[in-house]
Scaffold this motif. Structure first.
Motif, mmCIF file in Angstrom:
data_model
loop_
_atom_site.group_PDB
_atom_site.id
_atom_site.type_symbol
_atom_site.label_atom_id
_atom_site.label_comp_id
_atom_site.label_asym_id
_atom_site.label_seq_id
_atom_site.Cartn_x
_atom_site.Cartn_y
_atom_site.Cartn_z
ATOM 1 N N ASP A 1 -3.201 -2.733 -3.064
ATOM 2 C CA ASP A 1 -4.573 -2.395 -2.663
ATOM 3 C C ASP A 1 -5.122 -1.157 -3.377
ATOM 4 O O ASP A 1 -6.251 -0.730 -3.105
ATOM 5 C CB ASP A 1 -4.643 -2.197 -1.139
ATOM 6 N N SER B 1 0.865 -1.183 0.000
ATOM 7 C CA SER B 1 0.000 0.000 0.000
ATOM 8 C C SER B 1 0.900 1.230 0.000
ATOM 9 O O SER B 1 2.129 1.100 -0.033
ATOM 10 C CB SER B 1 -0.952 -0.007 1.200
ATOM 11 N N LYS B 2 0.275 2.408 0.050
ATOM 12 C CA LYS B 2 1.025 3.657 -0.151
ATOM 13 C C LYS B 2 2.262 3.770 0.752
ATOM 14 O O LYS B 2 3.330 4.179 0.308
ATOM 15 C CB LYS B 2 0.079 4.839 0.095
ATOM 16 N N LYS C 1 -3.614 0.250 -9.201
ATOM 17 C CA LYS C 1 -3.878 -0.937 -8.390
ATOM 18 C C LYS C 1 -3.300 -2.170 -9.104
ATOM 19 O O LYS C 1 -3.484 -2.322 -10.301
ATOM 20 C CB LYS C 1 -5.381 -1.107 -8.184
ATOM 21 N N SER D 1 -4.170 1.908 -3.013
ATOM 22 C CA SER D 1 -4.189 3.115 -2.175
ATOM 23 C C SER D 1 -3.320 4.242 -2.744
ATOM 24 O O SER D 1 -3.416 5.387 -2.312
ATOM 25 C CB SER D 1 -3.741 2.777 -0.746
#
Ligand code: NAD
Ligand code: FES
Length: 279
Positions: free
Chosen positions: A157, A135-136, A163, A159
Motif C-alpha cells: 500500500d 503495509s508498514k 509502493k 505506507s
C-alpha cells in the motif's frame, strides 16, 4: 524442555521467541529448521531457525499465528517452556563463495531469508535484500538485514518504503545487472513470481518451500514436492530448491489439502485463529 528467554511481537500476527537450545545454536547452518512440539500431545510445527546466539545458547523462532497450534505457541511467555525442539533438520543453504546475492523476503518469509543473508555475509558475499509486507506494520527483520548489506523495503500500500510487490524492486535490480544468485522466501505466489522473473535473466534462483511436514525425517512423505519432474521430500532434500524447477501448482494444491480441518480447529480455538486463517 526449552525455556523461552525473550518474546517479541514483530508484526500483528508474527512473534519471535528466543528459546534455549544450546546444541542446536552451536551446530545449525543457514537454511536449516527445527520441529517444535509445545507440549507432549501438541502438533509438530516446522520452524526455520531465524537467528542464533551460540554464546547464550539460544535460537530464534519466528511464528506466524495462523491456526490453533501456532496460536497456542505464541501465547507462551518469557519463562515458559517448549516441550521438544528437534533439529537442526534439512539441508543447509547452497551459499555462493563470492559475488553479489539478491535476497528476497515476502512477509514472514523475511525471517527465513535472514539466516541465508547471514551465511552469505560471513563468506564475504555482497548482499542486497528486498523485503516486503502488506503495509508498514507487516515489515520484519529490516534492522537485522541492514547489518548485512543494502535493504530495499516495499509495501503493497506504499505506507513504508517503496509502493509495490518485492518483485517490482527485484526487477529493477536484475535489470541493472551484477546479481549472481537470487534467494527468495515467502508466500507461494511470490516465490513463483520471483522464479518467473529471474528465468529470462538466467540467474540461478533458490526458493525455500514450506509444504505440510509431520516427522521431518523423510519417513511420512507428507512434505513431498516435485522439482524438475522428480519427487523430493522438503524435510530431507530441502527445504531449499531450484525455483526454476519447482512445480508451484502442485505445492499450492497440497498446501490447501487440510484447509477444512484447519478451519474447524481454528473455529474451536476462537476468533483470533479464524482471523489468521482468513488471510
Ligand atoms: P503476504 O501475503 O503478506 O505477502 C508478503 C509480500 O510478498 C507482499 O508484500 C509482496 O511484496 C509479496 N507478494 C505476495 N504475493 C505476491 C505475488 N503474487 N507476486 C509478487 N509478490 C508477492 O505474506 P505473509 O502473510 O507474510 O505470508 C504468508 C504465507 O507465507 C503463508 O502462506 C505461509 O505459508 C508462507 N510462508 C512461507 C515460508 C517459506 O518457507 N516459503 C515461510 C513462512 C511462511
Ligand atoms: Fe515426513 Fe518430510 S515431513 S517425509
Amino acid at each position: 524442555m526449552h525455556r523461552i528467554v525473550s518474546r517479541t511481537q514483530l508484526s500483528p500476527n508474527v512473534t519471535r521467541l528466543d528459546v534455549e537450545a544450546p546444541r542446536i545454536a552451536q551446530i545449525r547452518q543457514p537454511g536449516q529448521f527445527v520441529i517444535v512440539r509445545r507440549a507432549e500431545r501438541a502438533e509438530r510445527i516446522p520452524l526455520t531457525i531465524a537467528d542464533t546466539d551460540p554464546v547464550a545458547g539460544t535460537i530464534a523462532l519466528v511464528i506466524q499465528a495462523v491456526g490453533k497450534s501456532t496460536r497456542e505457541l505464541v501465547a507462551l511467555g518469557v519463562g515458559d517452556f517448549i516441550r521438544d525442539i528437534s533439529g537442526p533438520l534439512g539441508m543447509p543453504t547452497e551459499v555462493i563463495e563470492k559475488g553479489r546475492a539478491l535476497c528476497i523476503g515476502g512477509g514472514v518469509g523475511t525471517a527465513v531469508v535472514h539466516p541465508i543473508a547471514q551465511g552469505l555475509h560471513q563468506r564475504g558475499v555482497a548482499v542486497v535484500s528486498v523485503i516486503g509486507g502488506r503495509s508498514k506494520e507487516w515489515v520484519i527483520f529490516e534492522e537485522e538485514l541492514k547489518r548485512l548489506g543494502e535493504v530495499v523495503v516495499c509495501t503493497d500500500d506504499g505506507s513504508y518504503g517503496r509502493k509495490g510487490f518485492v518483485t517490482d524492486a527485484a526487477k529493477e535490480l536484475l535489470t541493472a545487472g551484477g546479481i549472481d544468485i537470487v534467494y527468495a522466501v515467502g508466500p507461494v505466489p511470490m516465490m513463483r513470481a520471483v522464479a518467473n522473473l529471474t528465468r529470462p535473466f538466467g540467474v540461478h534462483t533458490i526458493v525455500s518451500l514450506n509444504p505440510v511436514m509431520v516427522d521431518g525425517t523423510g519417513m511420512c512423505g507428507g512434505c513431498r514436492v516435485e522439482v524438475g519432474g522428480e519427487t523430493k521430500f522438503a524435510c530431507v532434500d530441502g527445504p531449499e530448491f531450484d525455483g526454476h524447477k519447482v512445480d508451484f501448482d502442485l505445492l499450492a494444491d497440497r498446501l490447501s489439502t487440510y484447509r477444512t480441518q484447519e478451519q474447524e480447529a481454528a473455529t474451536r480455538c476462537g476468533d483470533d485463529c479464524r482471523i489468521g486463517l482468513q488471510k
